[in-house]
Design an enzyme around this catalytic site. Structure first.
Site, PDB file in Angstrom:
ATOM      1  N   LYS A   1      -2.793   6.521   1.411  1.00 46.25           N
ATOM      2  CA  LYS A   1      -2.554   6.991   2.782  1.00 46.25           C
ATOM      3  C   LYS A   1      -1.625   8.205   2.736  1.00 46.25           C
ATOM      4  O   LYS A   1      -0.421   8.097   2.984  1.00 46.25           O
ATOM      5  CB  LYS A   1      -1.964   5.840   3.599  1.00 46.25           C
ATOM      6  CG  LYS A   1      -2.259   5.964   5.076  1.00 46.25           C
ATOM      7  CD  LYS A   1      -2.083   4.628   5.767  1.00 46.25           C
ATOM      8  CE  LYS A   1      -2.117   4.742   7.263  1.00 46.25           C
ATOM      9  NZ  LYS A   1      -3.336   5.288   7.814  1.00 46.25           N
TER      10      LYS A   1
ATOM     11  N   GLU B   1     -16.326   5.908   5.511  1.00 52.32           N
ATOM     12  CA  GLU B   1     -15.461   5.383   6.568  1.00 52.32           C
ATOM     13  C   GLU B   1     -15.365   6.389   7.702  1.00 52.32           C
ATOM     14  O   GLU B   1     -15.896   7.488   7.638  1.00 52.32           O
ATOM     15  CB  GLU B   1     -14.085   5.015   6.020  1.00 52.32           C
ATOM     16  CG  GLU B   1     -13.265   6.167   5.501  1.00 52.32           C
ATOM     17  CD  GLU B   1     -11.857   5.723   5.068  1.00 52.32           C
ATOM     18  OE1 GLU B   1     -11.304   4.808   5.696  1.00 52.32           O
ATOM     19  OE2 GLU B   1     -11.339   6.315   4.119  1.00 52.32           O
TER      20      GLU B   1
ATOM     21  N   ARG C   1       0.840  -1.213   0.000  1.00 52.13           N
ATOM     22  CA  ARG C   1       0.000   0.000   0.000  1.00 52.13           C
ATOM     23  C   ARG C   1       0.868   1.254   0.000  1.00 52.13           C
ATOM     24  O   ARG C   1       0.516   2.266  -0.598  1.00 52.13           O
ATOM     25  CB  ARG C   1      -0.944  -0.040   1.211  1.00 52.13           C
ATOM     26  CG  ARG C   1      -2.018   1.038   1.146  1.00 52.13           C
ATOM     27  CD  ARG C   1      -3.063   0.872   2.229  1.00 52.13           C
ATOM     28  NE  ARG C   1      -2.506   1.010   3.566  1.00 52.13           N
ATOM     29  CZ  ARG C   1      -3.164   0.719   4.686  1.00 52.13           C
ATOM     30  NH1 ARG C   1      -4.407   0.259   4.616  1.00 52.13           N
ATOM     31  NH2 ARG C   1      -2.602   0.866   5.857  1.00 52.13           N
TER      32      ARG C   1
HETATM   33  N1  PLP Z   1      -9.131   4.299   7.022  1.00 48.83           N
HETATM   34  C1  PLP Z   1      -8.296   5.296   7.325  1.00 48.83           C
HETATM   35  C2  PLP Z   1      -8.646   6.668   6.876  1.00 48.83           C
HETATM   36  C3  PLP Z   1      -7.122   5.041   8.082  1.00 48.83           C
HETATM   37  O1  PLP Z   1      -6.298   6.032   8.401  1.00 48.83           O
HETATM   38  C4  PLP Z   1      -6.850   3.723   8.474  1.00 48.83           C
HETATM   39  C5  PLP Z   1      -5.615   3.413   9.204  1.00 48.83           C
HETATM   40  O2  PLP Z   1      -4.653   2.942   8.674  1.00 48.83           O
HETATM   41  C6  PLP Z   1      -7.748   2.716   8.126  1.00 48.83           C
HETATM   42  C7  PLP Z   1      -8.877   3.033   7.404  1.00 48.83           C
HETATM   43  C8  PLP Z   1      -7.482   1.292   8.508  1.00 48.83           C
HETATM   44  O3  PLP Z   1      -6.518   0.718   7.697  1.00 48.83           O
HETATM   45  P1  PLP Z   1      -5.631  -0.480   8.230  1.00 48.83           P
HETATM   46  O4  PLP Z   1      -6.556  -1.530   8.691  1.00 48.83           O
HETATM   47  O5  PLP Z   1      -4.842  -0.907   7.050  1.00 48.83           O
HETATM   48  O6  PLP Z   1      -4.818   0.068   9.332  1.00 48.83           O
HETATM   49  C1  COI Z   2      -3.601   3.478  11.513  1.00 50.40           C
HETATM   50  O1  COI Z   2      -4.510   2.807  11.970  1.00 50.40           O
HETATM   51  O2  COI Z   2      -2.488   2.995  11.294  1.00 50.40           O
HETATM   52  C2  COI Z   2      -3.771   4.870  11.186  1.00 50.40           C
HETATM   53  O3  COI Z   2      -3.039   5.354  10.367  1.00 50.40           O
HETATM   54  C3  COI Z   2      -4.782   5.632  11.885  1.00 50.40           C
HETATM   55  C4  COI Z   2      -4.396   6.990  12.350  1.00 50.40           C
HETATM   56  C5  COI Z   2      -3.577   7.059  13.569  1.00 50.40           C
HETATM   57  C6  COI Z   2      -4.077   7.960  11.292  1.00 50.40           C
END
Ligand code: PLP
Ligand code: COI
Length: 341
Positions: A182, A218, A80
């Protein structure tokens, strides 16, 4: 032993001793170094400062019962990170370099990986920023890749106790913008709505699809899921949400371990009654049950404002069991950090 109150950690910066730093210039990455300096010295013309040319990741290291340390699906974060870099015209960090950096940071800071059963983990933050002299809206001439770590507890204060969320009038991302990667700009856009939500005692806001404002997208820092009254696991599909690694893990576990029907589909705001439980999921959020959602018209309660629902609890136990090494993981999900016993 490090003097940290592991049982009462929140999600705040703590300076740990070591971080990884590599520099991209003239088309290649320098060899990464471990450094104790937590301050970056960069040009005032850096594109990361002016035009948001930067991306980041978030993953955790988990202390197991036998003292070993697990990473959860770090290759997915590496991939990612590359997608985010490409979207903002930054050089990719090779998967191998990403994994080496993450493993080294955990190894060098292993005393900061919280004890098993403290409920806390070591959060890793890979970061890629455009640096070097520049002023026009162009990709930077140089880049820095760093990974640092911070021991953390719950991201949403309730932990497994449900908390409430409010639907935002703002959008965090545009329909064909950068919502699916991200990058810092998405989070800058979420600061004001998030602050407004928190000042009204909600944990965060829920964003709707930016084109029609009729569907749940989300949460500011996590994906959304709901369990229907007929026992289906549903999570929104959209080109402007972050493809959460936790969400894809839950889709798999709900289907293959809990035997639920699963779907990535539209979650219409006027169809919340179909759900008996709802939650936010992500690396930081883990699984945070949603008690209720405040919309323009009503306060919609899911399972309960005070108790986690049974399916959410099962998903939580399965996911965290795998992460901490107590439940057998699907092939390839766990990477052990090589540390001396
Ligand atoms: N959505 C957003 C906007 C986030 O910042 C995060 C955090 O990483 C997630 C979803 C969840 O993603 P992940 O499960 O890969 O941490
Ligand atoms: C994560 O869950 O890793 C995130 O990036 C969430 C947040 C702290 C921005």
């Amino acid at each position: 032993m490090v003097a940290i109150d592991w049982d009462n950690l929140g999600f705040s910066y703590i300076k740990t001793p070591f971080r990884y730093l590599a520099h991209w210039k003239n088309g290649e990455w320098s060899e990464g170094q471990m450094t104790e300096d937590n301050v970056l010295h960069i040009s005032e013309g850096s594109t990361a400062l002016h035009y948001g040319q930067q991306c980041f990741e978030g993953l955790k290291a988990y202390r197991c019962q036998d003292g070993s340390i697990n990473l959860f699906r770090p290759t997915e974060n590496a991939k990612r990170f590359q997608v985010s870099a490409r979207r903002l015209m930054m050089p990719e960090v090779p998967e191998k370099m990403f994994l080496e950096a993450v493993e080294k940071v955990v190894k060098f800071n292993q005393d900061y990986v919280p004890p098993y059963e403290s409920g806390a983990t070591l959060y890793l933050r890979p970061l890629l920023i455009g640096v070097g002299d520049g002023i026009g809206v162009n990709p930077a001439p140089e880049y820095l890749f760093t990974v640092f770590c911070v021991p953390v507890g719950a991201y949403f204060k309730g932990g497994l106790k449900p908390t409430n969320f409010i639907v935002s009038d703002y959008d965090r991302a545009a329909p064909a913008g950068t919502g699916a990667v991200k990058v810092g700009g998405n989070y800058a856009a979420s600061l004001l709505p998030g602050k407004e939500a928190k000042s009204r005692d909600y944990s965060d806001c829920i964003y709707l699809d930016p084109a029609t404002h009729t569907k749940i997208e989300e949460v500011g820092a996590a994906n959304f899921f709901g369990i229907t009254k007929t026992g289906r696991f549903i999570t929104p599909i959209s080109p402007s949400i972050l493809p959460s690694i936790t969400k894809y893990s839950l889709l798999y576990l709900a289907e293959h371990r809990l035997g639920l029907e699963v779907e990535e589909g539209n979650v219409y705001l006027n169809d919340l009654n179909q759900f008996s439980e709802a939650g936010a999921c992500g690396t930081a959020a883990v699984i945070s049950p949603i008690g209720g959602i405040q919309t323009k018209d009503e306060f919609h309660v899911f399972y309960s404002e005070t108790e986690v629902g049974p399916v959410t609890q099962k998903l939580y136990d399965e996911l965290t069991g795998i992460q901490f090494g107590d439940v057998e993981a699907p092939e390839g999900w766990i990477v052990k950090v090589p540390i001396e016993a």
